[in-house]
Write a protein that holds these residues in place. Structure first.
Motif, PDB file in Angstrom:
ATOM      1  N   PRO A  67       0.743  -1.205  -0.056  1.00  0.00           N
ATOM      2  CA  PRO A  67       0.029  -0.091   0.074  1.00  0.00           C
ATOM      3  C   PRO A  67       0.968   1.232   0.091  1.00  0.00           C
ATOM      4  N   LEU A  68       0.484   2.266  -0.465  1.00  0.00           N
ATOM      5  CA  LEU A  68       1.118   3.550  -0.666  1.00  0.00           C
ATOM      6  C   LEU A  68       1.438   4.195   0.494  1.00  0.00           C
ATOM      7  N   GLU A  69       0.740   3.680   1.753  1.00  0.00           N
ATOM      8  CA  GLU A  69       0.934   4.400   3.132  1.00  0.00           C
ATOM      9  C   GLU A  69       2.350   3.997   3.482  1.00  0.00           C
ATOM     10  N   ALA A  70       2.610   2.753   3.006  1.00  0.00           N
ATOM     11  CA  ALA A  70       4.219   2.317   3.257  1.00  0.00           C
ATOM     12  C   ALA A  70       5.359   2.949   2.909  1.00  0.00           C
ATOM     13  N   SER A  71       5.280   3.854   2.101  1.00  0.00           N
ATOM     14  CA  SER A  71       6.156   4.693   1.478  1.00  0.00           C
ATOM     15  C   SER A  71       6.718   5.728   2.125  1.00  0.00           C
ATOM     16  N   PRO A  72       7.972   5.834   2.682  1.00  0.00           N
ATOM     17  CA  PRO A  72       8.722   6.781   3.596  1.00  0.00           C
ATOM     18  C   PRO A  72       8.085   8.108   3.255  1.00  0.00           C
ATOM     19  N   ASP A  73       7.919   8.503   2.069  1.00  0.00           N
ATOM     20  CA  ASP A  73       7.473   9.855   1.709  1.00  0.00           C
ATOM     21  C   ASP A  73       5.938   9.983   1.944  1.00  0.00           C
ATOM     22  N   GLY A  74       5.203   8.893   2.401  1.00  0.00           N
ATOM     23  CA  GLY A  74       3.831   9.263   2.581  1.00  0.00           C
ATOM     24  C   GLY A  74       3.159   8.786   1.274  1.00  0.00           C
ATOM     25  N   ALA A  75       1.847   8.274   1.284  1.00  0.00           N
ATOM     26  CA  ALA A  75       0.903   7.985   0.279  1.00  0.00           C
ATOM     27  C   ALA A  75       0.816   8.969  -0.882  1.00  0.00           C
ATOM     28  N   TRP A  76       0.951  10.148  -0.592  1.00  0.00           N
ATOM     29  CA  TRP A  76       0.553  11.210  -1.820  1.00  0.00           C
ATOM     30  C   TRP A  76       1.916  11.215  -2.553  1.00  0.00           C
ATOM     31  N   ARG A  77       2.765  11.332  -2.103  1.00  0.00           N
ATOM     32  CA  ARG A  77       4.160  11.516  -2.865  1.00  0.00           C
ATOM     33  C   ARG A  77       4.420  10.072  -3.656  1.00  0.00           C
ATOM     34  N   GLU A  78       4.268   8.945  -3.107  1.00  0.00           N
ATOM     35  CA  GLU A  78       4.214   7.678  -3.679  1.00  0.00           C
ATOM     36  C   GLU A  78       3.169   7.701  -4.967  1.00  0.00           C
ATOM     37  N   ALA A  79       1.994   8.133  -4.806  1.00  0.00           N
ATOM     38  CA  ALA A  79       0.887   8.254  -5.931  1.00  0.00           C
ATOM     39  C   ALA A  79       1.274   9.042  -6.889  1.00  0.00           C
TER      40      ALA A  79
END
Length: 209
Positions: A67-79
């Motif tokens: 899930p994108l929430e697992a990205s260190p930069d946050g879900a929005w930046r990963e999206a």
């Protein structure tokens, strides 16, 4: 095959082509949406979304990953990165929390994020799971339809890029002020700048120099 059968077959094929060309998914130019999937349930939910959105000009692609929430930069930046990498107008992903499943649909080009949660209990083979999955799929369909219309749903989580400022023509600098020239005394005479007349000769209107 008899002539009558050939005629019936031609009419059936013509009707199928007409219906396909008249479908909204064919009439409009297709665009891409990407779903981040990381489990068998995510893939099953994506199939429900595909079924509910089949009339939209959207190509739904799957990208394997957490899930994108697992990205260190946050879900929005990963999206944003997924949308840039896949040339997508929308990015969606699912997150299970107990008996609840949350779906997020991001539209990075406009800064909108749409989030909905549904009670999805059981496994994809059960009726209770199917009811919750259909509710999520309908919510995603509404979000994709809004993106397609240019009116994304949800909250603005990132400001749109500022409008370019038109360049203004630079005005030329003002001309320098004229420097006054004063007459200066000269030994035995004088110096003067400008027109100088002297009486010399005659003219019908008088003496002219």
């Amino acid at each position: 095959m008899s002539q009558w059968a050939v005629g019936v077959w031609q009419r059936v094929v013509g009707l199928a082509v007409l219906l396909a060309l008249g479908s909204p998914a064919w009439a409009a130019e297709a665009w891409r949406a990407v779903a981040r999937v990381g489990s068998s349930e995510d893939r099953a939910l994506l199939e429900r979304v595909r079924g509910q959105s089949s009339d939209l000009p959207v190509v739904l692609s799957a990208e394997e990953g957490p899930p994108l929430e697992a990205s260190p930069d946050g879900a929005w930046r990963e999206a944003e990165r997924v949308a840039l990498r896949q040339d997508a107008r929308a990015v969606l992903w699912f997150v299970r929390d107990g008996a609840e499943v949350r779906v997020s649909v991001a539209a990075p080009r406009t800064g909108h994020l749409f989030v909905r949660t549904a009670h999805v209990e059981g496994t994809p083979e059960t009726l209770t799971w199917s009811v919750g999955a259909e509710a999520l799929a309908l919510a995603v369909r509404s979000a994709l339809r809004a993106v397609d219309a240019g009116e994304p749903l949800g909250e603005i989580v990132a400001p749109p890029p500022p409008a370019p400022v038109a360049a203004t023509a630079e005005l030329p600098p003002p001309p320098p002020e004229p420097v006054p020239v004063a007459s200066a005394p000269v030994d035995g005479g004088f110096l003067q700048v400008g027109l100088h007349a002297a009486l010399d000769g005659y003219h019908p209107g008088g003496q002219q120099g």
